[in-house]
Design an enzyme around this catalytic site. Structure first.
Site, short mmCIF file in Angstrom:
data_model
loop_
_atom_site.label_atom_id
_atom_site.label_comp_id
_atom_site.label_asym_id
_atom_site.label_seq_id
_atom_site.Cartn_x
_atom_site.Cartn_y
_atom_site.Cartn_z
N SER A 124 0.67 -1.44 -0.12
CA SER A 124 -0.26 -0.13 -0.23
C SER A 124 0.74 1.17 -0.19
O SER A 124 1.98 1.49 0.52
CB SER A 124 -0.76 -0.46 1.19
OG SER A 124 -1.54 1.78 1.65
N TYR A 148 -2.50 0.15 9.93
CA TYR A 148 -2.98 -0.77 8.86
C TYR A 148 -1.85 -0.63 8.14
O TYR A 148 -0.74 -1.25 7.54
CB TYR A 148 -4.01 -0.05 7.75
CG TYR A 148 -4.29 -0.39 6.63
CD1 TYR A 148 -3.95 -1.88 6.34
CD2 TYR A 148 -3.57 -0.20 5.86
CE1 TYR A 148 -4.45 -1.48 4.78
CE2 TYR A 148 -4.12 0.31 4.13
CZ TYR A 148 -4.20 -1.11 3.95
OH TYR A 148 -3.76 -1.87 2.69
N LYS A 152 1.48 -2.84 6.57
CA LYS A 152 2.63 -3.17 5.61
C LYS A 152 3.83 -3.95 5.13
O LYS A 152 4.29 -3.90 4.99
CB LYS A 152 1.41 -2.57 4.49
CG LYS A 152 -0.15 -2.42 4.02
CD LYS A 152 -0.07 -3.97 3.44
CE LYS A 152 -1.58 -3.86 3.25
NZ LYS A 152 -2.07 -5.01 2.52
#
Length: 336
Positions: A124, A148, A152
């Site tokens: 991402s 989040y 990643k």
């Protein structure tokens, strides 16, 4: 090729599945359906006319994951499974770390045990944190701003260490910017639980009357109209990027490659609202509310490396992305 696709029932995974099947690959899908629906897979079969194997399992179940590799031979793995909402991750960070990190570790252990060392990872643009400048190159400093994004980033570091320790691994990190749109058939698309975290499904649900108004999170960013700017790309273009990465990896002796998947153009939230209204003819009432934790002002890609090394470029314009999103929403007002 024989490909294992994790998270294949999700928004991005289901569109990757369509492209894989249409390209003639044999696919096994694994998904725990915690934030996806089995109906998406039924519709992929309808769209493609192709069959594939589906296994319901959680990647944190090490024994079940090992069994998947005992039952089938794979040339490569595309790893899309994971929790993915920025806002939610700030509220339940341990859940995100547990799901995304532990699942990936068990997957990689099972791959190594089975001798399957070709992997495309769904990363991402959040790994770039607050970029000093735009457009964003792959060699920019990495510093995620929310749990989040950190999952990643940590997975990227994990995979980088793996590639250094064992040079026979072939790993592709694909850093997604903001996928929107839906399959042109209107049969598969983004199906969020509750109030959407992403802008386009939020807008389409307001326009279709499912939600009363769009909340725009902040209008005091250092941008021309004060709202956040993002790089939106069609989910089908994104899906094609995975096929390009797989093809490129098969030509490698080993190592890691990193590519941005984006268009190289940013649009503000208000620009998106205005374009949506022009394309669909539907009004989108909105209200400005406080910024969301973890959001940044401007984020758009420099996609030149993917253009040059993968032969990939985003092909669909913003009007097409919005029209496809709207078609999906109108045909499926309550999702799957």
């Amino acid at each position: 090729m024989n490909i294992l696709l994790t998270g294949g029932a999700g928004y991005i995974g289901s569109h990757i599945l369509v492209e894989l099947l249409n390209a003639g690959h044999y696919v096994v899908v694994v998904d725990n359906f915690c934030n996806s629906k089995i109906d998406a897979l039924h519709r992929v079969q309808e769209i493609t006319g192709q069959s594939f194997i589906t296994k319901k399992l959680d990647l944190r179940d090490a024994t079940a994951v090992e069994q998947v590799f005992k039952e089938h031979y794979y040339d490569a793995v595309i790893h899309c499974a994971g929790l993915k909402a920025v806002g939610e991750s700030t509220q339940i960070p341990l859940t995100y770390y547990d799901n995304n990190l532990i699942g990936t570790i068990y997957l990689c252990k099972a791959m190594a045990q089975a001798g399957v060392k070709t992997l495309v990872f769904s990363s991402s643009a959040t790994v770039y944190g607050y970029p000093a400048t735009v457009p964003i190159d792959e060699d920019f400093p990495l510093a995620a701003t929310n749990p989040y994004g950190r999952t990643k980033l940590f997975i990227e570091e994990l995979l980088r260490d793996l590639a250094v320790a064992d040079s026979s691994w072939r790993i592709s990190l694909l850093r997604y910017f903001n996928p929107i749109g839906a399959h042109p058939s209107g049969r598969i698309g983004e199906n969020p639980n509750g109030i959407p975290n992403n802008l386009l499904p939020y807008m389409t649900q307001v326009a279709v009357g499912k939600l009363p108004e769009l909340h725009i999170f902040g209008n005091d960013y250092p941008t021309p109209d004060g709202t956040g700017i993002r790089d939106y790309l069609h989910v089908t273009d994104l899906a094609r990027g995975h096929l390009c990465a797989i093809e490129q990896l098969t030509q490698w002796a080993g190592g890691m490659m990193v590519h941005n998947l984006g268009t190289g153009r940013g649009y503000s939230v208000l620009e998106m609202v205005n374009t949506f209204e022009q394309v669909t003819g539907q009004a989108v009432p909105y209200r400005i509310v406080a910024r969301r934790p973890g959001d940044i002002a401007i984020c758009y890609a420099n996609p030149q490396r993917a253009n040059q090394e993968l032969g990939w470029t985003a092909q669909m314009n913003l009007d097409t992305m919005i029209a496809d999103s709207w078609r999906w929403q109108v045909n499926n007002p309550h999702g799957y």
